[in-house]
Design a protein around this motif. Structure first.
Motif, PDB file in Angstrom:
ATOM      1  N   GLY A   1      31.917  11.294  86.003  1.00  0.00           N
ATOM      2  CA  GLY A   1      32.945  11.556  86.991  1.00  0.00           C
ATOM      3  C   GLY A   1      32.652  12.680  87.967  1.00  0.00           C
ATOM      4  N   HIS A   2      32.787  12.369  89.249  1.00  0.00           N
ATOM      5  CA  HIS A   2      32.648  13.388  90.289  1.00  0.00           C
ATOM      6  C   HIS A   2      33.689  13.222  91.394  1.00  0.00           C
ATOM      7  CE1 HIS A   2      29.951   9.973  91.283  1.00  0.00           C
ATOM      8  NE2 HIS A   2      30.492  10.118  92.489  1.00  0.00           N
ATOM      9  N   GLU A   3      34.578  12.244  91.272  1.00  0.00           N
ATOM     10  CA  GLU A   3      35.645  12.043  92.256  1.00  0.00           C
ATOM     11  C   GLU A   3      36.958  12.488  91.615  1.00  0.00           C
ATOM     12  OE1 GLU A   3      35.676   7.933  93.410  1.00  0.00           O
ATOM     13  OE2 GLU A   3      33.545   7.896  93.903  1.00  0.00           O
ATOM     14  N   VAL A   4      37.211  13.789  91.571  1.00  0.00           N
ATOM     15  CA  VAL A   4      38.352  14.276  90.810  1.00  0.00           C
ATOM     16  C   VAL A   4      39.267  15.163  91.643  1.00  0.00           C
ATOM     17  CG1 VAL A   4      37.240  14.076  88.560  1.00  0.00           C
ATOM     18  CG2 VAL A   4      36.949  16.166  89.860  1.00  0.00           C
ATOM     19  N   VAL A   5      40.560  15.042  91.335  1.00  0.00           N
ATOM     20  CA  VAL A   5      41.596  15.858  91.966  1.00  0.00           C
ATOM     21  C   VAL A   5      42.578  16.290  90.889  1.00  0.00           C
ATOM     22  CG1 VAL A   5      41.411  14.737  94.226  1.00  0.00           C
ATOM     23  CG2 VAL A   5      42.987  13.810  92.514  1.00  0.00           C
ATOM     24  N   GLY A   6      43.290  17.377  91.145  1.00  0.00           N
ATOM     25  CA  GLY A   6      44.255  17.865  90.161  1.00  0.00           C
ATOM     26  C   GLY A   6      44.943  19.106  90.657  1.00  0.00           C
ATOM     27  N   THR A   7      45.322  19.992  89.738  1.00  0.00           N
ATOM     28  CA  THR A   7      46.010  21.231  90.089  1.00  0.00           C
ATOM     29  C   THR A   7      45.311  22.409  89.437  1.00  0.00           C
ATOM     30  OG1 THR A   7      47.549  20.907  88.257  1.00  0.00           O
ATOM     31  CG2 THR A   7      48.265  20.152  90.424  1.00  0.00           C
ATOM     32  N   VAL A   8      45.374  23.546  90.112  1.00  0.00           N
ATOM     33  CA  VAL A   8      44.745  24.766  89.606  1.00  0.00           C
ATOM     34  C   VAL A   8      45.527  25.272  88.396  1.00  0.00           C
ATOM     35  CG1 VAL A   8      44.078  27.137  90.149  1.00  0.00           C
ATOM     36  CG2 VAL A   8      43.937  25.357  91.910  1.00  0.00           C
ATOM     37  N   VAL A   9      44.788  25.635  87.335  1.00  0.00           N
ATOM     38  CA  VAL A   9      45.402  26.212  86.137  1.00  0.00           C
ATOM     39  C   VAL A   9      45.214  27.719  86.111  1.00  0.00           C
ATOM     40  CG1 VAL A   9      45.368  26.273  83.607  1.00  0.00           C
ATOM     41  CG2 VAL A   9      45.071  24.098  84.821  1.00  0.00           C
ATOM     42  N   SER A  10      43.959  28.165  86.227  1.00  0.00           N
ATOM     43  CA  SER A  10      43.670  29.596  86.122  1.00  0.00           C
ATOM     44  C   SER A  10      42.286  29.872  86.684  1.00  0.00           C
ATOM     45  CB  SER A  10      43.757  30.062  84.667  1.00  0.00           C
ATOM     46  OG  SER A  10      42.783  29.387  83.873  1.00  0.00           O
ATOM     47  N   TYR A  11      41.932  31.174  86.706  1.00  0.00           N
ATOM     48  CA  TYR A  11      40.639  31.593  87.227  1.00  0.00           C
ATOM     49  C   TYR A  11      39.934  32.511  86.227  1.00  0.00           C
ATOM     50  CZ  TYR A  11      41.968  29.823  91.825  1.00  0.00           C
ATOM     51  OH  TYR A  11      42.343  29.013  92.865  1.00  0.00           O
ATOM     52  N   GLY A  12      38.592  32.479  86.280  1.00  0.00           N
ATOM     53  CA  GLY A  12      37.796  33.420  85.531  1.00  0.00           C
ATOM     54  C   GLY A  12      37.624  34.716  86.300  1.00  0.00           C
TER      55      GLY A  12
ATOM     56  N   GLY B   1      38.228   8.995  90.291  1.00  0.00           N
ATOM     57  CA  GLY B   1      37.813   7.688  90.787  1.00  0.00           C
ATOM     58  C   GLY B   1      36.528   7.232  90.133  1.00  0.00           C
ATOM     59  N   ILE B   2      36.502   5.976  89.687  1.00  0.00           N
ATOM     60  CA  ILE B   2      35.288   5.409  89.087  1.00  0.00           C
ATOM     61  C   ILE B   2      34.366   4.977  90.226  1.00  0.00           C
ATOM     62  CG2 ILE B   2      34.338   3.590  87.628  1.00  0.00           C
ATOM     63  CD1 ILE B   2      36.974   3.557  86.114  1.00  0.00           C
ATOM     64  N   CYS B   3      33.189   5.592  90.269  1.00  0.00           N
ATOM     65  CA  CYS B   3      32.226   5.374  91.346  1.00  0.00           C
ATOM     66  C   CYS B   3      31.175   4.363  90.919  1.00  0.00           C
ATOM     67  CB  CYS B   3      31.576   6.708  91.700  1.00  0.00           C
ATOM     68  SG  CYS B   3      30.259   6.611  92.930  1.00  0.00           S
ATOM     69  N   GLY B   4      30.459   3.832  91.885  1.00  0.00           N
ATOM     70  CA  GLY B   4      29.357   2.933  91.577  1.00  0.00           C
ATOM     71  C   GLY B   4      28.313   3.587  90.701  1.00  0.00           C
ATOM     72  N   SER B   5      28.071   4.889  90.887  1.00  0.00           N
ATOM     73  CA  SER B   5      27.088   5.570  90.049  1.00  0.00           C
ATOM     74  C   SER B   5      27.581   5.669  88.608  1.00  0.00           C
ATOM     75  CB  SER B   5      26.766   6.956  90.608  1.00  0.00           C
ATOM     76  OG  SER B   5      27.911   7.786  90.613  1.00  0.00           O
ATOM     77  N   ASP B   6      28.890   5.889  88.401  1.00  0.00           N
ATOM     78  CA  ASP B   6      29.442   5.883  87.043  1.00  0.00           C
ATOM     79  C   ASP B   6      29.206   4.526  86.384  1.00  0.00           C
ATOM     80  OD1 ASP B   6      30.576   8.513  87.267  1.00  0.00           O
ATOM     81  OD2 ASP B   6      32.217   7.655  88.431  1.00  0.00           O
ATOM     82  N   LEU B   7      29.383   3.469  87.164  1.00  0.00           N
ATOM     83  CA  LEU B   7      29.163   2.122  86.626  1.00  0.00           C
ATOM     84  C   LEU B   7      27.693   1.901  86.288  1.00  0.00           C
ATOM     85  CD1 LEU B   7      31.462   0.028  89.005  1.00  0.00           C
ATOM     86  CD2 LEU B   7      31.923   0.685  86.642  1.00  0.00           C
ATOM     87  N   HIS B   8      26.789   2.454  87.088  1.00  0.00           N
ATOM     88  CA  HIS B   8      25.357   2.318  86.792  1.00  0.00           C
ATOM     89  C   HIS B   8      24.998   3.026  85.487  1.00  0.00           C
ATOM     90  CE1 HIS B   8      23.531   0.106  90.090  1.00  0.00           C
ATOM     91  NE2 HIS B   8      24.287   0.773  90.947  1.00  0.00           N
ATOM     92  N   TYR B   9      25.535   4.236  85.284  1.00  0.00           N
ATOM     93  CA  TYR B   9      25.277   4.926  84.012  1.00  0.00           C
ATOM     94  C   TYR B   9      25.806   4.100  82.842  1.00  0.00           C
ATOM     95  CZ  TYR B   9      23.941   9.305  86.347  1.00  0.00           C
ATOM     96  OH  TYR B   9      23.285  10.257  87.084  1.00  0.00           O
ATOM     97  N   TRP B  10      26.974   3.521  83.018  1.00  0.00           N
ATOM     98  CA  TRP B  10      27.606   2.722  81.962  1.00  0.00           C
ATOM     99  C   TRP B  10      26.836   1.432  81.691  1.00  0.00           C
ATOM    100  CZ3 TRP B  10      31.099  -1.637  83.317  1.00  0.00           C
ATOM    101  CH2 TRP B  10      31.700  -2.222  82.207  1.00  0.00           C
ATOM    102  N   ARG B  11      26.397   0.757  82.747  1.00  0.00           N
ATOM    103  CA  ARG B  11      25.718  -0.530  82.575  1.00  0.00           C
ATOM    104  C   ARG B  11      24.248  -0.382  82.217  1.00  0.00           C
ATOM    105  NH1 ARG B  11      27.726  -3.801  87.971  1.00  0.00           N
ATOM    106  NH2 ARG B  11      29.157  -5.264  86.954  1.00  0.00           N
ATOM    107  N   HIS B  12      23.561   0.578  82.880  1.00  0.00           N
ATOM    108  CA  HIS B  12      22.103   0.621  82.822  1.00  0.00           C
ATOM    109  C   HIS B  12      21.539   1.916  82.237  1.00  0.00           C
ATOM    110  CE1 HIS B  12      22.597  -2.864  85.366  1.00  0.00           C
ATOM    111  NE2 HIS B  12      23.103  -2.144  86.339  1.00  0.00           N
ATOM    112  N   GLY B  13      22.395   2.888  81.967  1.00  0.00           N
ATOM    113  CA  GLY B  13      21.895   4.146  81.429  1.00  0.00           C
ATOM    114  C   GLY B  13      21.254   5.041  82.464  1.00  0.00           C
ATOM    115  N   GLY B  14      21.485   4.765  83.736  1.00  0.00           N
ATOM    116  CA  GLY B  14      20.915   5.591  84.786  1.00  0.00           C
ATOM    117  C   GLY B  14      21.297   5.094  86.162  1.00  0.00           C
ATOM    118  N   VAL B  15      20.995   5.905  87.165  1.00  0.00           N
ATOM    119  CA  VAL B  15      21.229   5.554  88.565  1.00  0.00           C
ATOM    120  C   VAL B  15      19.917   5.736  89.312  1.00  0.00           C
ATOM    121  CG1 VAL B  15      22.470   6.108  90.682  1.00  0.00           C
ATOM    122  CG2 VAL B  15      23.629   6.305  88.478  1.00  0.00           C
TER     123      VAL B  15
END
Length: 339
Positions: free
Chosen positions: A61-72, A35-49
């Protein structure tokens, strides 16, 4: 693999990145949506939050979902192939705030896609991401990955509503009907608020607030709008503007609570401080979240109205267009990148 890297204000690049190898106690996740967050937009527009400025290229990006691939080595968690959401914060566990259970304001936390520290913490807008295995959350039954992408911003909203205190049977004012403001509406209703009033300058944003469950919609630029509350019990400022904070202070009741959730511009912001004194209003900050992330996942699984807040799903190769869309509140609420 493809990832979205911000280099400076206005300089967002979709680049080929090396696939990470999970280290000790880490999990590798195949990201499906971000998900594109307001903070992502601030980095893109202004170079900071706020006061956090870019000092090196950073995967957003910090709003992420998916599937597990493997573990360390030494890592355990949901079986490979399991659908998960990624809690974006890794609190230190040692500072006074962590000891007090307030991990959301940990003074040494690591947060995906954040320039708050240097070197920056690289984010999750990439086809594969390696994260501490303890940050994985298996999705509850009935919750798909698309809706689960709202877990992080909804956790922010749930935390803000809790900062306002018990809102059961109360009237809550929300200033700002962006994605976070709309999720505050939903969180307040889920917490038992009897009435939620939302203000914004844009009719389209207010339409999304109605989808989220708002009872009263107010044009912020119309002082004669009949929907203005005389005395809300609590208010959440979600616009990130000084004018929104002023609105909250002037429309909350004596002895009420105002929660500042929106990130204000860097530096000093004027506000009607005398109202805090003469009306004994409590002004509280709200920053990120802790255990509310798990609560948000269960709330998403239980309620379907959240689907209406997702405006568009855009392939990662078209990230530039996705950011333009997400920044245009006349056309969107929440925009997701698909990897």
């Amino acid at each position: 693999m493809l990832g979205c890297v911000i280099h400076d204000a206005g300089d967002l690049r979709v680049a080929e990145l090396p696939v990470p190898v999970p280290g000790p106690r880490e999990a590798l996740v195949a990201v499906r949506y971000g998900g594109i967050c307001g903070s992502d937009l601030h980095y893109w527009r202004h170079g900071g939050v706020g006061d956090f400025r870019l000092r090196e290229p950073m995967v957003l990006g910090h709003e992420v979902v998916g599937t597990v691939v493997s573990y360390g080595a030494g890592a355990t968690g949901p079986a490979p192939g399991t659908a998960v959401a990624v809690h974006p914060a890794t609190p230190c566990g040692r500072c006074p705030e962590c000891a007090d259970g307030r991990t959301g304001v940990c003074r040494d936390t690591r947060y995906l896609g954040s320039a708050a520290r240097f070197p920056h913490v690289q984010g999750g807008f990439a086809a594969r991401v390696a994260v501490p295995a303890e940050q994985l959350r298996e999705l509850p039954d009935g919750l798909g990955l698309r809706r689960a992408a709202l877990a992080e911003p909804l956790a922010v909203a749930v935390h803000a509503v809790r900062r306002a205190g018990d809102v059961t049977g109360r009237h809550v004012l929300v200033t700002g009907a962006g994605p976070i403001g709309c999720l505050v509406v939903a969180a307040a209703k889920a917490a038992g608020a009897a009435r939620v009033t939302v203000t914004d300058l844009l009719p389209e944003a207010l339409r999304y607030a109605a989808v989220a469950g708002a009872d009263t919609l107010v044009r912020a630029d119309d002082p004669d709008d009949a929907g203005w509350p005389d005395e809300a019990d609590a208010a959440v400022e979600a616009s990130g503007g000084a004018a929104g904070l002023d609105t909250c202070l002037r429309h909350v009741r004596r002895g009420g609570v105002v929660v500042q959730l929106g990130m204000l511009p860097p530096g000093r912001s004027p506000f009607a401080g005398n109202l805090l004194v003469s009306r004994e209003i409590e002004l509280r900050g709200s920053f990120r979240f802790g255990a509310e992330f798990d609560d948000a996942l269960h709330l998403l699984a239980a309620r379907g109205e959240f689907d209406g807040l997702i405006s568009r799903v855009v392939p990662v190769r078209e990230a530039a267009a996705a950011f333009e869309l997400a920044a245009d509140r006349n056309r969107s609420c929440k925009v997701l990148l698909e990897f």
